[in-house]
Design an enzyme around this catalytic site. Structure first.
Site, PDB file in Angstrom:
ATOM      1  N   SER A   1      -9.110  -1.586   1.421  1.00 23.36           N
ATOM      2  CA  SER A   1      -7.828  -2.262   1.657  1.00 23.36           C
ATOM      3  C   SER A   1      -8.054  -3.275   2.771  1.00 23.36           C
ATOM      4  O   SER A   1      -7.901  -2.965   3.950  1.00 23.36           O
ATOM      5  CB  SER A   1      -6.779  -1.236   2.069  1.00 23.36           C
ATOM      6  OG  SER A   1      -6.540  -0.372   1.006  1.00 23.36           O
ATOM      7  N   PHE A   2      -8.426  -4.471   2.378  1.00 27.28           N
ATOM      8  CA  PHE A   2      -8.871  -5.451   3.361  1.00 27.28           C
ATOM      9  C   PHE A   2      -7.681  -6.214   3.965  1.00 27.28           C
ATOM     10  O   PHE A   2      -7.435  -6.163   5.152  1.00 27.28           O
ATOM     11  CB  PHE A   2      -9.870  -6.412   2.687  1.00 27.28           C
ATOM     12  CG  PHE A   2     -10.830  -7.008   3.650  1.00 27.28           C
ATOM     13  CD1 PHE A   2     -11.704  -6.212   4.363  1.00 27.28           C
ATOM     14  CD2 PHE A   2     -10.869  -8.384   3.857  1.00 27.28           C
ATOM     15  CE1 PHE A   2     -12.595  -6.761   5.270  1.00 27.28           C
ATOM     16  CE2 PHE A   2     -11.761  -8.943   4.758  1.00 27.28           C
ATOM     17  CZ  PHE A   2     -12.620  -8.138   5.465  1.00 27.28           C
ATOM     18  N   HIS A   3      -6.984  -6.946   3.131  1.00 22.65           N
ATOM     19  CA  HIS A   3      -5.653  -7.501   3.423  1.00 22.65           C
ATOM     20  C   HIS A   3      -5.527  -8.591   4.482  1.00 22.65           C
ATOM     21  O   HIS A   3      -4.448  -9.161   4.644  1.00 22.65           O
ATOM     22  CB  HIS A   3      -4.655  -6.392   3.779  1.00 22.65           C
ATOM     23  CG  HIS A   3      -4.539  -5.308   2.763  1.00 22.65           C
ATOM     24  ND1 HIS A   3      -4.580  -5.528   1.401  1.00 22.65           N
ATOM     25  CD2 HIS A   3      -4.389  -3.964   2.894  1.00 22.65           C
ATOM     26  CE1 HIS A   3      -4.445  -4.386   0.758  1.00 22.65           C
ATOM     27  NE2 HIS A   3      -4.339  -3.422   1.621  1.00 22.65           N
TER      28      HIS A   3
ATOM     29  N   ASN B   1       4.423  -5.290  -3.360  1.00 25.75           N
ATOM     30  CA  ASN B   1       5.506  -4.563  -4.029  1.00 25.75           C
ATOM     31  C   ASN B   1       6.564  -4.194  -2.997  1.00 25.75           C
ATOM     32  O   ASN B   1       6.260  -3.558  -1.988  1.00 25.75           O
ATOM     33  CB  ASN B   1       4.960  -3.302  -4.692  1.00 25.75           C
ATOM     34  CG  ASN B   1       4.004  -3.653  -5.823  1.00 25.75           C
ATOM     35  OD1 ASN B   1       4.334  -4.452  -6.690  1.00 25.75           O
ATOM     36  ND2 ASN B   1       2.804  -3.090  -5.786  1.00 25.75           N
TER      37      ASN B   1
ATOM     38  N   SER C   1     -10.158   4.444  -2.681  1.00 25.62           N
ATOM     39  CA  SER C   1      -9.675   3.332  -1.862  1.00 25.62           C
ATOM     40  C   SER C   1      -9.457   3.800  -0.429  1.00 25.62           C
ATOM     41  O   SER C   1      -8.827   4.825  -0.196  1.00 25.62           O
ATOM     42  CB  SER C   1      -8.358   2.803  -2.441  1.00 25.62           C
ATOM     43  OG  SER C   1      -7.798   1.841  -1.572  1.00 25.62           O
TER      44      SER C   1
ATOM     45  N   CYS D   1      -3.709   7.564 -11.005  1.00 23.33           N
ATOM     46  CA  CYS D   1      -3.728   7.289  -9.569  1.00 23.33           C
ATOM     47  C   CYS D   1      -3.288   8.559  -8.855  1.00 23.33           C
ATOM     48  O   CYS D   1      -2.158   9.021  -9.031  1.00 23.33           O
ATOM     49  CB  CYS D   1      -2.762   6.129  -9.298  1.00 23.33           C
ATOM     50  SG  CYS D   1      -2.606   5.749  -7.556  1.00 23.33           S
TER      51      CYS D   1
ATOM     52  N   GLY E   1      -1.784   8.700   0.920  1.00 26.66           N
ATOM     53  CA  GLY E   1      -2.749   9.244   1.870  1.00 26.66           C
ATOM     54  C   GLY E   1      -4.029   8.452   1.982  1.00 26.66           C
ATOM     55  O   GLY E   1      -4.341   7.591   1.153  1.00 26.66           O
ATOM     56  N   GLU E   2      -4.765   8.762   3.038  1.00 27.42           N
ATOM     57  CA  GLU E   2      -6.064   8.127   3.284  1.00 27.42           C
ATOM     58  C   GLU E   2      -7.142   9.145   2.879  1.00 27.42           C
ATOM     59  O   GLU E   2      -7.375  10.116   3.596  1.00 27.42           O
ATOM     60  CB  GLU E   2      -6.162   7.751   4.777  1.00 27.42           C
ATOM     61  CG  GLU E   2      -7.536   7.334   5.245  1.00 27.42           C
ATOM     62  CD  GLU E   2      -8.228   6.299   4.348  1.00 27.42           C
ATOM     63  OE1 GLU E   2      -7.707   5.197   4.187  1.00 27.42           O
ATOM     64  OE2 GLU E   2      -9.306   6.622   3.802  1.00 27.42           O
TER      65      GLU E   2
ATOM     66  N   GLU F   1       3.143  12.251  -5.247  1.00 22.01           N
ATOM     67  CA  GLU F   1       3.323  11.551  -6.508  1.00 22.01           C
ATOM     68  C   GLU F   1       1.969  11.214  -7.127  1.00 22.01           C
ATOM     69  O   GLU F   1       0.994  10.938  -6.433  1.00 22.01           O
ATOM     70  CB  GLU F   1       4.148  10.278  -6.278  1.00 22.01           C
ATOM     71  CG  GLU F   1       5.580  10.646  -5.888  1.00 22.01           C
ATOM     72  CD  GLU F   1       6.481   9.455  -5.613  1.00 22.01           C
ATOM     73  OE1 GLU F   1       7.660   9.533  -5.962  1.00 22.01           O
ATOM     74  OE2 GLU F   1       6.013   8.457  -5.050  1.00 22.01           O
TER      75      GLU F   1
ATOM     76  N   CYS G   1       1.697   0.104  -6.587  1.00 23.01           N
ATOM     77  CA  CYS G   1       0.899   0.318  -5.369  1.00 23.01           C
ATOM     78  C   CYS G   1       1.771   0.267  -4.132  1.00 23.01           C
ATOM     79  O   CYS G   1       2.528  -0.682  -3.949  1.00 23.01           O
ATOM     80  CB  CYS G   1      -0.116  -0.796  -5.176  1.00 23.01           C
ATOM     81  SG  CYS G   1      -1.325  -0.908  -6.422  1.00 23.01           S
TER      82      CYS G   1
ATOM     83  N   CYS H   1       0.127   1.474   7.959  1.00 23.63           N
ATOM     84  CA  CYS H   1       0.031   0.092   7.493  1.00 23.63           C
ATOM     85  C   CYS H   1       1.457  -0.411   7.288  1.00 23.63           C
ATOM     86  O   CYS H   1       2.274   0.252   6.634  1.00 23.63           O
ATOM     87  CB  CYS H   1      -0.784   0.020   6.211  1.00 23.63           C
ATOM     88  SG  CYS H   1      -2.427   0.729   6.437  1.00 23.63           S
TER      89      CYS H   1
ATOM     90  N   CYS I   1       3.212  -0.749   3.752  1.00 20.12           N
ATOM     91  CA  CYS I   1       3.055   0.352   2.801  1.00 20.12           C
ATOM     92  C   CYS I   1       4.178   1.375   2.953  1.00 20.12           C
ATOM     93  O   CYS I   1       4.440   1.857   4.061  1.00 20.12           O
ATOM     94  CB  CYS I   1       1.695   1.021   3.014  1.00 20.12           C
ATOM     95  SG  CYS I   1       1.480   2.516   2.052  1.00 20.12           S
TER      96      CYS I   1
ATOM     97  N   CYS J   1       0.887   9.980   5.281  1.00 19.70           N
ATOM     98  CA  CYS J   1      -0.354   9.358   5.749  1.00 19.70           C
ATOM     99  C   CYS J   1      -0.272   9.251   7.270  1.00 19.70           C
ATOM    100  O   CYS J   1       0.797   8.980   7.808  1.00 19.70           O
ATOM    101  CB  CYS J   1      -0.499   7.965   5.124  1.00 19.70           C
ATOM    102  SG  CYS J   1      -2.101   7.197   5.421  1.00 19.70           S
TER     103      CYS J   1
HETATM  104  N1  SAH Z   1      -4.775   4.914   1.803  1.00 17.33           N
HETATM  105  C1  SAH Z   1      -5.668   4.281   0.931  1.00 17.33           C
HETATM  106  C2  SAH Z   1      -5.333   4.439  -0.540  1.00 17.33           C
HETATM  107  C3  SAH Z   1      -3.879   4.309  -0.976  1.00 17.33           C
HETATM  108  S1  SAH Z   1      -3.070   2.747  -1.012  1.00 17.33           S
HETATM  109  C4  SAH Z   1      -5.793   2.831   1.269  1.00 17.33           C
HETATM  110  O1  SAH Z   1      -5.016   2.340   2.066  1.00 17.33           O
HETATM  111  O2  SAH Z   1      -6.696   2.199   0.754  1.00 17.33           O
HETATM  112  C5  SAH Z   1      -3.563   1.857  -2.469  1.00 17.33           C
HETATM  113  C6  SAH Z   1      -3.528   0.334  -2.256  1.00 17.33           C
HETATM  114  O3  SAH Z   1      -2.178  -0.207  -2.290  1.00 17.33           O
HETATM  115  C7  SAH Z   1      -4.088  -0.056  -0.905  1.00 17.33           C
HETATM  116  O4  SAH Z   1      -4.902  -1.183  -1.013  1.00 17.33           O
HETATM  117  C8  SAH Z   1      -2.842  -0.399  -0.126  1.00 17.33           C
HETATM  118  O5  SAH Z   1      -3.149  -1.188   0.971  1.00 17.33           O
HETATM  119  C9  SAH Z   1      -1.996  -1.073  -1.171  1.00 17.33           C
HETATM  120  N2  SAH Z   1      -0.589  -1.159  -0.836  1.00 17.33           N
HETATM  121  C10 SAH Z   1       0.104  -0.423   0.044  1.00 17.33           C
HETATM  122  N3  SAH Z   1       1.385  -0.818   0.100  1.00 17.33           N
HETATM  123  C11 SAH Z   1       1.517  -1.824  -0.787  1.00 17.33           C
HETATM  124  C12 SAH Z   1       2.617  -2.615  -1.221  1.00 17.33           C
HETATM  125  N4  SAH Z   1       3.845  -2.417  -0.745  1.00 17.33           N
HETATM  126  N5  SAH Z   1       2.397  -3.546  -2.155  1.00 17.33           N
HETATM  127  C13 SAH Z   1       1.165  -3.701  -2.689  1.00 17.33           C
HETATM  128  N6  SAH Z   1       0.090  -2.977  -2.332  1.00 17.33           N
HETATM  129  C14 SAH Z   1       0.260  -2.044  -1.385  1.00 17.33           C
HETATM  130 FE1  SF4 Z   2      -1.949   5.086   4.458  1.00 12.97          FE
HETATM  131 FE2  SF4 Z   2      -3.195   3.532   2.651  1.00 12.97          FE
HETATM  132 FE3  SF4 Z   2      -0.559   3.288   3.049  1.00 12.97          FE
HETATM  133 FE4  SF4 Z   2      -2.250   2.468   4.939  1.00 12.97          FE
HETATM  134  S1  SF4 Z   2      -2.040   1.635   2.846  1.00 12.97           S
HETATM  135  S2  SF4 Z   2      -0.401   3.698   5.282  1.00 12.97           S
HETATM  136  S3  SF4 Z   2      -3.881   3.988   4.747  1.00 12.97           S
HETATM  137  S4  SF4 Z   2      -1.593   5.094   2.243  1.00 12.97           S
END
Ligand code: SAH
Ligand code: SF4
Length: 393
Positions: free
Chosen positions: A250-252, A327, A228, A130, A196-197, A117, A370, A141, A144, A137
């Site tokens: 993606s610190f979190h 989200n 990212s 985006c 993806g990463e 997508e 996201c 996480c 995600c 991936c």
């Molecule tokens: N894999 C890479 C890039 C894609 S994710 C990464 O993890 O950085 C893009 C961003 O959306 C990342 O910061 C990810 O952690 C965040 N993200 C993933 N799932 C989410 C969700 N359900 N709600 C909000 N942000 C989310």
């Molecule tokens: Fe992969 Fe990024 Fe989602 Fe983590 S947040 S599973 S690295 S796409």
């Protein structure tokens, strides 16, 4: 014995060899060096290769042409030679959804029948695309949606650049030859924040971004590209040196205990190791601030103490903190933090001197926000129990 530098005869140019369907080289995604070599291998005289490369590059990436026959500054014979040896192909848009807020989500088909997508987010003075770097991936996480889809494969450089090109196709953004230069860009920014990463597909992402940044073509400056990553430490310095784009992390979470659960790659490179790698980034890439992405999960990582720890951890790094309200997606083991909580968190960060924008969810009604991206390859889906187990719930 073969003569490696045998002169190219005129015959090669005028009577091109017919290659079987499917074995022609796709020009899209090749670096300048690769394309030059391919043009020579197909019979372009070495002396002309640089000029031909420049002409073709401009047709493909500035004007968005897909048909060699329309490249009017090349001779008919040379156009025929190109058509025999090359194609100009971008992935196909299978379907397009348009959100109430104007966000467009494209479902894109790539070779092998796989799907990824791509999301276009129009804003007042800019438009952000985006793009995805992998089908699924390898990382898991726990918040995600993409992470619930097992990795199918890395995207090629062509498929990564192709996402930018197909969005411009859909938006009708290619200039007409001869038209005055128009500085308003619909796709003005690119973020590698789709599926993806990106740092686990480093070479293809790098080559693709070099094509996107090339001043004779798509011409997006490196400051308009943000990559990212979940924190693949060994590739961070390389990103600075070989791509030089902006970086988002993606610190979190603010403790290893919580980050291990949210972003499991933290078990490999923990918070201290990641922060160390980030200290050098702005200097190496001569770049602006690093964006720290922080997803707001109710009762998990959203306390005042978390906000205070966060500013302490990143002290000294030129940074901005992007708060992302979680989200939802079907089966997700988390809830979005309450709005007052997000604002209180943002306030602490702001008072510590950091910009702390709260990201407005875009395209939620079409699952384009996201972390909601996921192609419907049910075969590759993890079960709800697997997701919960990985999240340590
Ligand atoms: N894999 C890479 C890039 C894609 S994710 C990464 O993890 O950085 C893009 C961003 O959306 C990342 O910061 C990810 O952690 C965040 N993200 C993933 N799932 C989410 C969700 N359900 N709600 C909000 N942000 C989310
Ligand atoms: Fe992969 Fe990024 Fe989602 Fe983590 S947040 S599973 S690295 S796409």
């Amino acid at each position: 014995m073969t003569t490696p530098n045998a002169p190219i005869t005129q015959d090669v140019l005028t009577i091109p060899r017919k290659l079987p369907e499917g074995s022609r080289t796709n020009i899209v995604g090749l670096t300048r060096d690769q394309l030059r070599a391919a043009l020579i291998a197909a019979g372009t005289p070495e002396k002309q290769a640089k000029m031909r490369l420049g002409q073709i590059w401009q047709w493909v990436y500035h004007f968005g042409l897909r048909d060699f026959a329309a490249m009017t500054n090349l001779s008919k014979d040379y156009r025929a030679l190109l058509a025999e040896n090359f194609v100009i192909e971008v992935p196909e848009i299978v379907s397009k959804q348009v959100s109430m807020d104007g966000t467009r989500k494209y479902l894109v088909r790539i070779a092998g029948g796989h799907e990824v997508e791509t999301v276009y987010i129009p804003e007042e003075n800019r438009g952000t695309l985006c793009i995805s770097s992998q089908v699924g991936c390898t990382l898991t996480c726990s918040f995600c949606h993409t992470g619930t889809q097992k990795l199918v494969r890395n995207l090629t450089a062509a498929e990564i650049v192709g996402q930018v090109m197909l969005a411009r196709d859909d938006l009708g953004e290619w200039p007409e030859p001869g038209a005055p230069k128009d500085e308003t860009r619909l796709v003005s920014n690119v973020v590698l924040m789709g599926m993806g990463e990106p740092l686990y597909n480093f070479e293809n992402v790098r080559d693709a971004m070099r094509v996107v940044m090339d001043g004779e073509g798509l011409s997006l400056s490196r400051r308009r590209i943000t990559l990212s990553t979940s924190g693949i430490v060994p590739e961070i310095a390389r990103t600075a040196e070989e791509i030089g784009c902006l970086l988002a992390i993606s610190f979190h979470a603010t403790t290893d205990e919580v980050r291990d659960r949210l972003v499991p790659v933290n078990k490999k490179w923990n918070i201290a190791t990641l922060i160390d790698a980030l200290r050098d980034y702005p200097r190496l890439s001569n770049s602006e601030r690093i964006t720290f992405e922080y997803v707001m999960l109710k009762g998990v990582n959203d306390s005042d103490a978390d906000a205070r720890r966060l500013v302490k951890l990143i002290a000294g790094i030129p940074a901005k903190i992007n708060l992302i309200p979680f989200n939802e997606w079907p089966g997700a083991p988390y809830e979005r933090s309450d709005w007052e909580r997000i604002e209180a968190f943002a306030d602490i960060i702001y008072k510590a001197g950091y910009a702390s924008p709260i990201r407005t969810p875009r395209g939620e009604d079409i699952m384009a926000a996201c972390g909601q991206l996921k192609s419907a390859t049910e075969r590759a889906r993890k079960s709800r129990a697997e997701i919960a187990a990985e999240a340590g719930l």
